[in-house]
Design an enzyme around this catalytic site. Structure first.
Site, PDB file in Angstrom:
ATOM      1  CB  VAL A  65      -0.952  -0.003   1.217  1.00 59.40           C
ATOM      2  CG1 VAL A  65      -1.622   1.357   1.387  1.00 59.40           C
ATOM      3  CG2 VAL A  65      -2.008  -1.093   1.068  1.00 59.40           C
ATOM      4  CD  GLU A  66       2.474   3.653   3.815  1.00 55.44           C
ATOM      5  OE1 GLU A  66       2.859   4.659   3.183  1.00 55.44           O
ATOM      6  OE2 GLU A  66       1.620   3.694   4.714  1.00 55.44           O
ATOM      7  CB  THR A  67       6.620   2.385  -1.464  1.00 57.72           C
ATOM      8  OG1 THR A  67       7.074   1.138  -0.880  1.00 57.72           O
ATOM      9  CG2 THR A  67       6.708   3.492  -0.435  1.00 57.72           C
ATOM     10  CE1 TYR A 109      -1.674   2.931   4.595  1.00 56.37           C
ATOM     11  CE2 TYR A 109      -2.013   1.973   6.763  1.00 56.37           C
ATOM     12  CZ  TYR A 109      -1.201   2.222   5.675  1.00 56.37           C
ATOM     13  OH  TYR A 109       0.086   1.737   5.674  1.00 56.37           O
TER      14      TYR A 109
END
Length: 384
Positions: free
Chosen positions: A171-173, A367
């Site tokens: 999800v982040e990168t 999230y």
């Protein structure tokens, strides 16, 4: 708000001017050209136009990433901040003044940090589709296969399942592919001293000043140039997008090479994510969420918006006539979360403290739920 001079980058204007001239300049063609000659001219003109557009687009990206000269070292609030860091952290004043004289104003960060317009409807399913999608799932499987030993070691040491760690990094990168290209010093300085005028402006500026201090401390402790740190428009760094203070507090040297490097070591990122979640309340072996049937709004009003923690027992939930498709574990605490779907029906879930541990990474139900769903999708695609 400080008055400041915006000096627009001249190359960007020149590129746009060149593009305009390319579009406006007539093509001179000799009388009665052959068909082949006409095709060549058309292709040549289209190629030139495409190059001009690409050049203008790249120049805009460069302008966004490079920011504008602001001479922060002459801002009164910045000098007060420098005084504090000299007294509190033992920094050399001239060194800090040199840093802030080179820091650039990031108008892009200001635009991106602004909250969404009031009245915009939240849509969980649209949000989910951005993260729980085939390419990210496939990349998660590849990442898990490549780093299976490190993930297993993190699960054993910290109690956090491999799929949750994999999902957060996805999800982040997208597993290190999108870590950001903004100089962290630039974005944090801009947000620390010229945050947009919002109701929580003072609190947000204080937060970003703390992160700016952490950036300078981390750079000094690691013996690196602070301007070498690249990240998101909000200052998050590396594979797991840790803020500078989180790097100093929660990051670990999980690959055992004697240094913490969340920018280049996926193994350090794995251990650091697991350590963060454990410190923020993750309990090994406990679930994250349970589905419930759509309840009557009046029966659950008092259960909603009770903070990012699980606080209700099974007996308390039964008293509200909530219906679940599975038996809830006795002794577990729960919180009720609502996932709005625009004009469609809102989804409701019962969340445990493991779910709320994920919200400490990003304070959003959307999230945390996207992490849960992506973790399940990656695990299923891997055949487990």
């Amino acid at each position: 708000m400080k008055s400041r001079l915006h000096l627009r980058r001249l190359p960007g204007l020149l590129a746009l001017f060149a593009f305009s001239m390319t579009c406006l300049t007539p093509v001179i063609v000799h009388a009665e050209p052959g068909a082949e000659s006409s095709r060549k001219l058309t292709k040549s003109t289209a190629k030139s136009t495409h190059k001009a557009k690409a050049k203008a687009k790249q120049q805009k990206k460069d302008d966004d990433a490079n920011g504008e000269f602001a001479n922060f070292s002459q801002w009164k609030e910045v000098n007060t901040f420098i005084d504090d860091l000299v007294a509190r952290d033992g920094f050399d004043r001239s060194t800090l003044q040199a840093v802030f004289s080179k820091a650039r104003y990031m108008d892009t960060a200001i635009k991106l940090i602004k909250p969404a317009p009031a009245g915009k409807t939240k849509n969980w399913q649209a949000y989910r589709a951005r993260f729980v999608e085939p390419k990210r799932i496939a990349a998660g499987v590849d990442f898990w296969n490549e780093h299976a030993l490190a993930l297993q070691r993190a699960e054993t040491q910290y109690g956090v399942p491999a799929e949750i760690i994999v999902a957060i990094l996805g999800v982040e990168t997208v597993y290190g592919r999108n870590t950001g290209n903004f100089r962290v010093v630039d974005t944090l300085t801009t947000l620390a001293f010229d945050y947009p005028k919002t109701a929580n402006r003072d609190a947000r500026m204080a937060f970003f000043r703390g992160e700016l201090e952490s950036t300078l401390l981390f750079a000094r402790e690691s013996n690196i140039d602070p301007f070498s740190l690249l990240g998101s428009y909000a200052g998050a760094i590396g594979w797991p997008q840790f803020m500078p203070s989180s790097i100093r507090e929660y990051a670990v040297d999980f690959d055992g090479n004697g240094k913490i490097d969340l920018r280049a070591s996926p193994v350090d990122a794995i251990g650091s994510v697991a350590n963060f979640l454990k410190i923020h309340g993750w309990k090994a072996g406990e679930p994250t969420v349970f589905p419930i049937s759509a309840p009557a709004p009046e029966s659950i009003a008092e259960l909603l918006n009770q903070g990012l923690e699980a606080k209700y027992t099974v007996d308390q939930l039964k008293a509200t006539s909530l219906v679940t498709s599975v038996d809830l574990p006795v002794g577990q605490l729960f919180g009720l979360i609502d996932l709005q779907n625009g004009d469609a029906a809102t989804e409701y879930w019962l969340a445990t403290n493991n779910f709320f541990a994920i919200t400490q990474y990003n304070r959003s139900y959307f999230y945390a739920m996207s992490v849960v769903d992506l973790s399940r999708a990656v695990r299923a695609a891997r055949g487990q």
